[in-house]
Design an enzyme around this catalytic site. Structure first.
Site, PDB file in Angstrom:
ATOM      1  N   THR A 143       0.846  -1.195   0.000  1.00 29.97           N
ATOM      2  CA  THR A 143       0.000   0.000   0.000  1.00 29.97           C
ATOM      3  C   THR A 143       0.881   1.244   0.000  1.00 29.97           C
ATOM      4  OG1 THR A 143      -1.828  -1.054   1.115  1.00 29.97           O
ATOM      5  CG2 THR A 143      -1.570   1.291   1.529  1.00 29.97           C
ATOM      6  N   GLY A 197      -5.050  -5.265   6.771  1.00 38.84           N
ATOM      7  CA  GLY A 197      -6.055  -4.257   7.072  1.00 38.84           C
ATOM      8  C   GLY A 197      -6.981  -4.606   8.213  1.00 38.84           C
ATOM      9  N   ARG A 249     -14.209  -7.073  -0.541  1.00 35.99           N
ATOM     10  CA  ARG A 249     -13.524  -6.868   0.753  1.00 35.99           C
ATOM     11  C   ARG A 249     -12.866  -5.484   0.762  1.00 35.99           C
ATOM     12  NH1 ARG A 249      -8.035  -5.422   2.048  1.00 35.99           N
ATOM     13  NH2 ARG A 249      -7.525  -6.237   4.096  1.00 35.99           N
ATOM     14  N   THR A 283       0.099   0.923   6.609  1.00 36.62           N
ATOM     15  CA  THR A 283       0.071  -0.221   5.704  1.00 36.62           C
ATOM     16  C   THR A 283       0.147  -1.495   6.539  1.00 36.62           C
ATOM     17  OG1 THR A 283       1.161  -1.318   3.837  1.00 36.62           O
ATOM     18  CG2 THR A 283       2.587  -0.108   5.348  1.00 36.62           C
ATOM     19  N   GLY A 284      -0.270  -2.607   5.965  1.00 36.05           N
ATOM     20  CA  GLY A 284      -0.233  -3.883   6.697  1.00 36.05           C
ATOM     21  C   GLY A 284      -1.562  -4.604   6.559  1.00 36.05           C
ATOM     22  N   GLY A 322     -10.346  -2.950   2.922  1.00 30.81           N
ATOM     23  CA  GLY A 322      -9.343  -2.961   3.986  1.00 30.81           C
ATOM     24  C   GLY A 322      -9.380  -1.696   4.811  1.00 30.81           C
ATOM     25  N   ASP A 323      -8.309  -1.478   5.529  1.00 34.31           N
ATOM     26  CA  ASP A 323      -8.220  -0.307   6.398  1.00 34.31           C
ATOM     27  C   ASP A 323      -7.903   0.976   5.634  1.00 34.31           C
ATOM     28  OD1 ASP A 323      -5.646  -1.551   5.842  1.00 34.31           O
ATOM     29  OD2 ASP A 323      -4.825   0.127   6.984  1.00 34.31           O
TER      30      ASP A 323
HETATM   31  N1  ASP Z   1      -3.690  -2.306   4.347  1.00 34.65           N
HETATM   32  C1  ASP Z   1      -3.991  -2.866   3.058  1.00 34.65           C
HETATM   33  C2  ASP Z   1      -5.270  -3.630   3.128  1.00 34.65           C
HETATM   34  O1  ASP Z   1      -5.468  -4.388   4.057  1.00 34.65           O
HETATM   35  C3  ASP Z   1      -2.934  -3.746   2.527  1.00 34.65           C
HETATM   36  C4  ASP Z   1      -1.562  -3.208   2.554  1.00 34.65           C
HETATM   37  O2  ASP Z   1      -1.234  -2.340   3.339  1.00 34.65           O
HETATM   38  O3  ASP Z   1      -0.756  -3.647   1.737  1.00 34.65           O
HETATM   39  O4  ASP Z   1      -6.051  -3.511   2.220  1.00 34.65           O
END
Ligand code: ASP
Length: 324
Positions: free
Chosen positions: A191, A245, A219, A242-243, A221-222
């Site tokens: 992200t 979500g 779906r 990022t991470g 995400g965050d």
């Molecule tokens: N945070 C993002 C999600 O869960 C994914 C990512 O950070 O790569 O959609």
């Protein structure tokens, strides 16, 4: 982030930094700076945003983005869009030209088109690298599930994997993580996000993503949710995360971090605390960038690597690891 991708990531974040800085240098608003920085990274196939994003379970690119202005708390978000090259541009239009804050799916695409943003075909956002990544991942998923049905479910749950099994979920193959996510080189979080402070003392943040590999269609995400993957308030901080979500959302992590700063903590410390909190509370993995209205920054991750870059009038740096 595999070794052979490090250079591309550093180049990518530096290009984004340069684009954001050009805006700030000529006295432009932080909001424009984060938008331009994120557009550069959406256009760069290195990252999981725009073209080149991870594919969902159906082999499609589905994108989410949010942009937020710290002086007014105006925000614009899009979720699950499939026909926009630069979702952050649509998010910005929503912020500037709509009484609403958030649009999803076809409604978001329609809004964008009506506001002068051209739509593209979903296949224009798909690149061969990602088709192959999804194919390999799904093959391993099937193999793993056949070999270790019980272990796969437990492992997924332990890692806080979004596909983790719970008693109320069906036991389809999509419910299992193939291996420990930390050991799996095919699973990364790419992200993109930017935070900026302008000459007028205003801050802004933007985050854009293709989400997680093999995610279920629809779906979210965050990244595009206010206070989860992105937040900006002149009274606290601008934050992008990022991470995985799902764990980040549960903690409303960007807002949690901003609140630490309005309570008197420094961004550098708050970013670290946020990553500890993510790990301790929900076994989450990720990274965060933070900037307060006085220009203090925080960069932290609890994954082995996260590409980052920053520039101030005095200093410029970039890297894939942040020494604590
Ligand atoms: N945070 C993002 C999600 O869960 C994914 C990512 O950070 O790569 O959609």
């Amino acid at each position: 982030m595999p070794d052979d991708m490090v250079e591309a990531h550093i180049r990518g974040v530096n290009n984004a930094l340069a684009a954001g800085w050009r805006v700030l240098e000529r006295g432009g608003p932080a909001l424009d700076a984060v938008e331009e920085a994120v557009v550069i990274m959406e256009d760069d196939e290195t990252f999981d945003a725009g073209r080149g994003s991870f594919l969902n379970r159906d082999g499609k690119v589905q994108l989410d983005a949010l942009i937020m202005e710290g002086s007014t708390l105006r925000a614009g978000g899009v979720g699950c869009v499939e026909r926009l090259r630069n979702p952050v541009r649509a998010a910005r239009k929503i912020l500037s030209e709509s009484p609403h804050v958030y649009f999803v799916g076809e409604g978001a695409e329609k809004f964008a088109a009506e506001h002068g943003i051209p739509l593209c075909e979903n296949k224009e956002l798909i690149i061969p690298r990602e088709v192959e990544r999804l194919r390999e991942y799904q093959a391993r998923l099937r193999e793993y599930q056949v070999k270790n049905p019980t272990l796969a479910a437990k492992n997924a749950a332990r890692m806080g994997h979004p596909n983790a099994l719970s008693s109320s979920q069906p036991t389809g193959s999509e419910m299992f993580a193939p291996v420990d996510v930390d050991d799996d080189p095919t699973i990364s979080h790419d992200t993109v996000g930017a935070v900026a402070l302008d000459r007028d003392g205003n801050i802004a943040a933007a985050t854009s993503t293709g989400g997680t590999l093999n995610k279920a269609p629809g779906r979210l995400g965050d990244s595009s949710l206010i206070g989860c993957g992105c937040y900006a308030d002149n009274q606290s901080a601008a934050v992008s995360t990022t991470g995985w979500g799902e764990p980040i959302m549960k903690l409303v992590l960007a807002k949690w971090t901003a609140d630490r700063i309005s309570a008197g903590n420094m961004p550098e410390w708050s970013a670290l605390e946020a990553m500890n909190y993510l790990k301790q509370r929900v076994n989450g993995h990720g990274g965060i960038i933070v900037l307060d209205p006085t220009g203090h920054i925080g960069i932290a991750h609890n994954t082995p690597r996260m590409a980052w870059a920053y520039k101030t009038v005095k200093k410029q740096e970039a890297g894939v690891e942040r020494a604590v």
